[in-house]
Design an enzyme around this catalytic site. Structure first.
Site, PDB file in Angstrom:
ATOM      1  CD  GLU A 295     -12.761  -4.128   0.638  1.00 55.70           C
ATOM      2  OE1 GLU A 295     -11.905  -3.242   0.650  1.00 55.70           O
ATOM      3  OE2 GLU A 295     -13.115  -4.723  -0.402  1.00 55.70           O
TER       4      GLU A 295
ATOM      5  NE  ARG B 292      -6.716  -6.360  -2.151  1.00 51.34           N
ATOM      6  CZ  ARG B 292      -7.119  -5.142  -1.732  1.00 51.34           C
ATOM      7  NH1 ARG B 292      -8.198  -5.030  -0.966  1.00 51.34           N
ATOM      8  NH2 ARG B 292      -6.449  -4.061  -2.053  1.00 51.34           N
TER       9      ARG B 292
ATOM     10  CG  HIS C  69      -2.054  -0.957   1.095  1.00 49.71           C
ATOM     11  ND1 HIS C  69      -1.864  -2.319   1.065  1.00 49.71           N
ATOM     12  CD2 HIS C  69      -3.379  -0.759   0.954  1.00 49.71           C
ATOM     13  CE1 HIS C  69      -3.038  -2.908   0.926  1.00 49.71           C
ATOM     14  NE2 HIS C  69      -3.978  -1.993   0.855  1.00 49.71           N
TER      15      HIS C  69
ATOM     16  NE  ARG D  20      -4.575  -3.537  13.282  1.00 47.94           N
ATOM     17  CZ  ARG D  20      -5.185  -2.807  14.200  1.00 47.94           C
ATOM     18  NH1 ARG D  20      -6.472  -2.977  14.424  1.00 47.94           N
ATOM     19  NH2 ARG D  20      -4.531  -1.923  14.926  1.00 47.94           N
TER      20      ARG D  20
ATOM     21  NE  ARG E 127      -6.708   1.977  -5.333  1.00 46.56           N
ATOM     22  CZ  ARG E 127      -7.140   0.722  -5.241  1.00 46.56           C
ATOM     23  NH1 ARG E 127      -7.506   0.242  -4.081  1.00 46.56           N
ATOM     24  NH2 ARG E 127      -7.198  -0.040  -6.315  1.00 46.56           N
TER      25      ARG E 127
ATOM     26  CG  ASP F 167     -12.527   0.589   0.964  1.00 45.35           C
ATOM     27  OD1 ASP F 167     -12.619   1.643   0.323  1.00 45.35           O
ATOM     28  OD2 ASP F 167     -11.706  -0.291   0.694  1.00 45.35           O
TER      29      ASP F 167
END
Length: 991
Positions: free
Chosen positions: A614, A493, A154, A693, A826, A655
Site C-alpha cells: 500500500e 483481510r 468501504h 481501487r 483513513r 494509502d
C-alpha cells in the site's frame, strides 16, 4: 451513474435528459408546494435563481458580477432560520439525486439506441480479428479469462438503502415513460406513480440514525446481487456468447463465465474490530442461504417450461432410478423403517461434510413443514408419486405416452427437494438449532447443482428442443456457473501486525522468545521449519489476549469453511516475505487442529494468501518480497501444488495516494506491477494482480476501461481482480442495464490488454522524466500535508472532516489508530472531506509542481509526446484533468473566508494558487484550451448541477459556522449531514 464511469466521455444528446430533469424537477416542486407551502417555495426559487445567475456570469467570464451574486446568495443563507435551512438542504439534495437518476437512465437509453456500441464484445472482437488475432486465439482467450469483481463495504455510500430502492423505482418508471405505445391514460398513471415515489422520498428520513453492522453491510451487497446482478449476468453472458458465435463460429461454453464476484463485506477486519470470526461465519452462511433461495425461485418458474414429451436415454434411466428409490423409501416410511428425510438420488456427486452450527440469527421466516409423501395406487397407465414441501406441490407422474414429461418432472422435483432441504439446513445452522440432515439430503457444491441441470439441457438438445434448452434453463446454468453455492466468495483481510502479535503470544508461551523481535532471516527460518512439520504449533491449552484469540478464531473459521466459501486471505500493510509465511503457518495450524477434531479433512482447500502493498515504500519493495517468497522451496511448491502455480498480489491505491500524492502513487504502482510480474516470470509462476481501487480519482478511481488499458504491458494476462467500493457498487451495478454494460467493459478491456497489451514508454528518457515529475510532486505534496505544522489545523477548519463520523455510513472507525494526525486517518474521510468543499485536493496536490518542474527543465515536448503515445501517462493526466473540472476555487475560498482562522487563510490562498498552476500545466501537456475539452458531456453535466450544488455548499458553510459554536444542537447536525448528502449527490462521488 457517477462521473467516473465509462460512457461519460462519449458524446450524447441532452434533449431527452433535459426533459427527464424537467419532469422530475416539476413533480418535486409540486410535492414541495404541498408539503412545505408557497412562501418557502418562493424563497427556494429565489436562491436557485441567484445561484443560476452566478453560474451564468462565471461561464461568461464576468467574474465581478458573479462574485456579487454569490455574496448575495451567502447573505440569504445567513438569514435563514434553522428550520428553513434544514428544509432547503433537503429540497436541493433531492433535486440533485433526481438529476442523478435522470443521468443514469439517459446512459441506459443511449446504449439501447446505438446500433454500434463502442467497447462492446461485438466491437472489440471485430477490432481484434481485424488486427490479425485469429478466431481460435480469440475464442480460447475469452473462454480462459478470469476476472473477479470484489464488492467491498468501504463507507462511501451516502444514501440509505431505503432511498436507493426508491431511486431505482423512479429509474424504472422513467424507462417505462420512454415506451412509444403509452396511451394518455398510461402516462397519467405513470405520473401518479412518480408523484407517489417522490412524496415517499420526501417523507422518508434520509439520515442513518445508527451505524450499520458488518452484517448490515453484507446484506446490502447481497441485495445488489438479488436486485440487479442476478438478472444482468445471463444477459451479459448471452452477449459474450452471441458475439463469439458471430466472429468465431462457436458460442461461449455453457458453464464458462469470464467474470465472477467476490466480497469483503463481513470479511474485512483490517482496523475494524466489529468484524469478528462469528460475523465472518454468519455472513458466509447467509450468502449460501441467499444463493439457495434464489435458485429455488428459478426452479419454481422453470418447472412450468420443461413439459417436453421426449427425453434422452440417460435422463430416462436417472428418472427411473429416482422413482424406484422414491417408491422404495416411501414404503419404508409408511412401515416405520426409514427416517422422514431422504437424499439426492440418481447422481454420483458426493456432498461435503456438515458445517458447524452457528449462533442465533435473524432470518426471514418461511413456513416449513416436514416432507409428506403419499403413495398412490398403480394403474396400467401410470405410476404416480406426489409430495408437498414448504407449500409447493409437485406431482411426479410417469406415463407410457409421455416419458419425457415424466422424466423432466422427476429430475426437477428431486432437484427442488434437495434445494429446499439445503435452505432449511442453513436456516437451522444460522439459528443455532439442531441439524440432523444426512449429507445426501441436500446440495452443497456447485457440481451437485449443475449435474441435474446439465442433464436436462443435454436431453433437450438431443431431442430437438435446443431452442427451449437455450432459454430459462441455460440462464439458470450460467447463474450456477457464475454464482456457485455462495453468490460471492468472501475474502478475509487483516493487518500484518496482528499476525505478528499472534505469533509473539505463541513463541513466548513456548519459551522460544519474541517473534516480532527477530530479524527477517530468523523469522523465515522459523516459519519454513514449522510449515514443513506435521504437528500443530499452537497448543490447544494456550491462553491469550482477546485480540490474539480473535485472530486464532478467524483462522479456525477459515479452516471450517474452506475455499468453497472463502476466497483469498489478504494481508494489509505487507512489507516482508515473513508476513505471507506467517499467515500460511497460522492457516496450516488451524486446519490441522480442526481436521483433528472432526476426524476428517477440512472442507475445501487452503485459502490463497495475498500480500497487499500500500505505501510507497512497500510498493517499491513489492518485487523483492515476491522474489524472496518464490525462492523458498516450500512456498514455491505450495503455490504450484495448491494454487495451480498462481501467485496473487494486491496493490493499494488509497494509502499510496494519501502517503505521497496521486501522481507519485500512480507511477509507483505502475513500477511495482512491472517488478512483481518480472519476479513471477523469473520463477515460472503465473500472477494475478488485485487492484484495490477506490471510487474517487484521489483513491485510484476512474473509468474501468481507461484504468485497465493503461496498466503495464504483461500485467493482465487474462486475469484480474479489482475492488468496487461504496457508492460505485450501486452506481455501476445497481440497475441490470448498467450492470450488463459494466461487465461487458471489464471483459473487453481485459481481453484487449491481454491480446493487444498497452504500449510501454517509447524510450528510457520518458521513465526518467516520470521519475523527475514524481520526485518534485511527492516533495511538494509531503511538504504541505505532513511537514507544514499549520496544515492539520487548516484541514480541520476548512472541511467537515470532524463531522463526517455522524453520517453512520460504515461499520468501521475513521482512523486505524487513536491519533489525530493525517497518517492514521483513513483515505476515505481524507478524500471525502476535500470533495465536500469542492477543492478535491488529494487528487491534484503536487501534480502542478511536478509538471511545472519538468517543463522548466526543458521536457515540455517530451511530455506532449508522452501524452499522445503512452496510455499510462495519458490516462493519469486525463483523470487529473477530469477532477480539476469538478474543483471550484470560489466555493473553496468561501469555506476559508467563513470557517478558517485568519492566521491560516494564507495557507488556503497558497493552495488555491497551486490549483491554478496545476490547471495551467495539465492544459499545456494535454494541448487542450480548457478543462474537459475532450469530455464535453461531462462538462455539460457538471454545469447542469451547479444551480443546486452551489447553494448546498453555501448552506453547508453557514451550518458549519453555527454548529461549531453550538455543537450539541442536533437539528444543526442533521442539517449539516443533509448538506453532505446533497453535495455527495452533486459531485457524483464521495471518497
Amino acid at each position: 451513474m457517477t462521473d467516473t464511469t465509462d460512457d461519460i466521455a462519449e458524446e450524447i444528446s441532452f434533449q431527452s435528459f433535459d426533459d427527464d430533469c424537467k419532469l422530475l424537477g416539476n413533480l418535486l416542486n409540486d410535492v414541495l408546494q404541498r408539503e412545505v407551502g408557497g412562501r418557502f417555495m418562493e424563497k427556494l426559487e429565489r436562491n436557485r435563481i441567484l445561484a443560476q445567475s452566478a453560474c451564468n456570469m462565471r461561464l461568461a467570464g464576468i467574474e465581478d458580477t458573479a462574485e456579487l451574486l454569490e455574496k448575495q446568495l451567502a447573505l440569504e443563507m445567513s438569514k435563514m432560520t434553522l428550520e428553513e435551512a434544514l428544509t432547503l438542504a433537503r429540497a436541493f439534495s433531492h433535486y440533485l439525486n433526481l438529476m442523478g437518476i435522470a443521468e443514469t437512465h439517459h446512459r441506459v437509453r443511449r446504449a439501447r439506441s446505438m446500433t454500434h456500441l463502442s467497447k462492446s464484445c461485438d466491437d472489440i472482437f471485430n477490432q481484434l480479428l481485424q488486427g490479425e488475432v485469429s478466431p481460435e486465439e480469440l475464442y480460447s482467450t475469452v473462454c480462459k479469462q478470469e476476472v473477479e469483481i470484489v464488492l467491498t463495504a468501504h463507507p462511501t455510500q451516502i444514501n440509505r438503502r431505503t432511498l436507493q430502492y426508491k431511486h431505482i423505482r423512479i429509474a424504472h418508471l422513467l424507462d417505462y415513460n420512454d415506451r412509444p405505445d403509452l396511451t394518455h391514460e398510461d402516462r397519467e398513471m405513470l405520473i401518479e406513480d412518480l408523484v407517489r415515489e417522490i412524496t415517499s422520498i420526501w417523507q422518508t428520513d434520509e439520515l442513518r440514525r445508527h451505524k450499520p453492522t458488518p452484517v448490515d453491510e453484507a446484506r446490502a451487497g447481497l441485495n445488489i446481487v438479488e436486485q440487479s446482478l442476478w438478472k444482468a449476468v445471463p444477459h451479459y453472458l448471452r452477449r459474450v456468447s452471441n458475439a463469439l458465435k458471430k466472429h468465431t463460429g462457436k458460442p461461449l461454453p455453457l458453464t464458462c463465465t469470464p467474470i465472477k464476484f467476490g466480497s469483503w463485506m463481513g470479511g474485512d477486519r483490517d482496523g475494524n474490530p466489529n468484524v469478528t470470526a462469528k460475523v465472518t461465519r454468519d455472513v458466509s452462511l447467509l450468502s449460501r442461504w441467499m444463493a439457495i433461495d434464489l435458485y429455488i425461485r428459478e426452479v419454481d418458474s422453470l418447472r412450468f417450461e420443461l413439459s417436453m414429451n421426449q427425453c434422452s436415454d440417460r435422463m430416462l434411466k436417472v428418472a427411473n432410478d429416482i422413482l424406484v428409490e422414491d417408491v422404495s423409501w416411501s414404503t419404508k416410511v409408511i412401515n416405520g423403517q426409514a427416517p422422514t428425510t431422504r437424499g439426492i438420488v440418481g447422481f454420483g456427486s458426493k456432498p461435503h461434510d456438515h458445517l458447524r452450527a452457528l449462533p442465533m440469527w435473524d432470518l426471514p421466516k418461511r413456513p416449513f413443514s416436514p416432507l409428506s409423501i403419499t403413495q398412490r395406487k398403480e394403474s396400467s397407465q401410470s405410476n404416480a408419486l406426489s409430495f408437498k414441501e414448504n407449500g409447493n406441490n409437485f406431482s411426479l407422474a410417469a406415463s407410457s405416452d409421455t416419458p419425457g414429461c415424466f422424466c423432466m418432472s422427476q429430475i426437477i422435483a428431486n432437484f427442488f427437494r434437495c434445494l429446499t432441504r439445503a435452505r432449511r439446513r442453513l436456516e437451522l445452522l444460522l439459528e443455532d438449532l439442531p441439524c440432523e440432515y444426512d449429507p445426501w439430503d441436500y446440495y452443497e457444491t456447485t457440481e451437485q447443482l449443475l449435474e441435474p441441470l446439465l442433464l436436462c439441457y443435454e436431453s433437450l438438445q438431443s431431442c430437438g428442443g435446443g431452442v427451449l434448452a437455450d432459454g430459462r434453463l441455460a440462464d439458470l446454468i450460467r447463474r450456477v456457473a457464475t454464482f456457485g453455492m455462495v453468490l460471492m466468495k468472501l475474502d478475509l483481510r487483516q493487518e500484518s501486525g496482528r499476525h505478528a502479535e499472534t505469533l509473539d503470544a505463541v513463541t513466548k508461551y513456548l519459551d522460544m522468545g519474541t517473534y516480532s523481535g527477530w530479524d527477517e532471516e530468523k523469522k523465515l527460518e522459523f516459519l519454513s521449519r514449522e510449515l514443513k512439520g506435521k504437528r500443530p504449533l499452537v497448543p490447544p491449552t494456550i491462553e491469550v489476549a482477546p485480540d490474539v484469540k480473535e485472530v486464532l478464531d478467524t483462522f479456525r473459521v477459515a479452516a471450517e469453511l474452506g475455499s468453497d466459501s472463502l476466497g483469498a486471505y489478504v494481508i494489509s500493510m505487507a512489507s516482508n516475505a515473513s508476513d505471507v509465511l506467517a499467515v500460511e503457518l497460522l492457516q496450516k495450524d488451524a486446519r490441522l487442529a480442526v481436521s483433528g477434531e472432526l476426524g476428517r479433512p477440512c472442507p475445501g482447500g487452503t485459502l490463497r494468501v495475498v500480500p497487499l502493498f500500500e505505501t510507497v515504500k512497500d510498493l517499491r519493495g513489492a518485487g523483492s518480497v515476491i522474489r524472496k517468497l518464490l525462492s523458498i522451496d516450500w512456498y514455491r511448491e505450495h503455490i504450484i501444488k495448491n494454487h495451480s502455480g498462481h501467485q496473487e498480489v494486491m496493490v493499494g491505491y488509497s494509502d499510496s495516494g494519501k502517503d505521497a500524492g496521486r501522481f507519485t502513487a500512480a507511477w509507483e504502482l505502475y513500477k511495482a506491477q512491472e517488478d512483481v510480474v518480472a519476479a513471477c516470470n523469473e520463477y515460472g509462476i503465473k500472477v494475478t494482480l488485485f487492484h484495490g481501487r477506490g471510487g474517487s480519482i484521489g483513491r485510484g478511481g476512474g473509468p474501468t476501461y481507461l484504468a485497465i488499458q493503461s496498466q503495464p504491458p504483461g500485467s493482465l494476462m487474462g486475469t484480474l481482480r479489482s475492488t468496487e467500493q461504496g457508492e460505485m457498487v450501486q452506481a455501476k451495478f445497481g440497475l441490470p442495464h448498467t450492470a450488463v454494460r459494466q461487465l461487458e467493459i471489464y471483459t473487453t478491456a481485459v481481453l484487449l490488454a491481454t491480446l493487444r497489451p498497452p504500449l510501454p514508454p517509447r524510450e528510457e528518457k520518458w521513465r526518467n522524466v516520470m521519475e523527475e515529475i514524481s520526485k518534485i510532486s511527492c516533495q511538494n505534496y509531503r511538504s504541505t500535508v505532513y511537514e507544514n505544522p499549520e496544515f492539520l489545523a487548516y484541514f480541520h477548519e476548512a472541511t467537515p472532516q470532524a463531522e463526517l463520523g455522524f453520517l453512520n455510513i460504515g461499520s468501521r472507525p475513521t482512523r486505524r489508530k487513536s491519533t489525530t494526525g493525517i497518517g492514521h486517518l483513513r483515505a476515505i474521510p481524507w478524500v471525502f472531506a476535500w470533495t465536500q468543499t469542492r477543492f478535491v485536493l488529494p487528487a491534484w496536490l503536487g501534480v502542478g509542481a511536478g509538471l511545472k518542474g519538468a517543463c522548466e527543465k526543458g521536457f515540455t515536448e517530451d511530455l506532449k509526446a508522452m501524452y499522445k503515445e503512452w496510455p499510462f501517462f495519458q490516462s493519469t493526466v486525463d483523470l487529473i484533468e477530469m477532477v480539476l473540472g469538478k474543483a471550484d476555487i470560489p466555493i473553496a475560498e468561501h469555506y476559508d473566508e467563513v470557517l478558517v482562522s485568519e492566521s491560516r487563510r494564507e495557507l488556503g490562498a497558497a493552495l488555491r494558487r497551486e490549483l491554478l498552476t496545476t490547471e495551467k500545466y495539465v492544459l499545456v501537456v494535454s494541448g487542450h484550451e480548457k478543462l474537459s475539452e475532450n469530455n464535453r458531456s461531462l462538462r455539460r453535466l457538471i454545469e447542469s448541477r451547479l444551480p443546486y450544488l452551489n447553494p448546498m455548499n453555501m448552506l453547508q458553510v453557514e451550518v458549519l459556522k453555527r454548529l461549531r459554536s453550538d455543537d450539541d444542537n442536533k437539528k444543526l447536525r442533521d442539517a449539516l449531514l443533509i448538506t453532505i448528502n446533497g453535495i455527495a449527490a452533486g459531485m457524483r462521488n464521495t471518497g
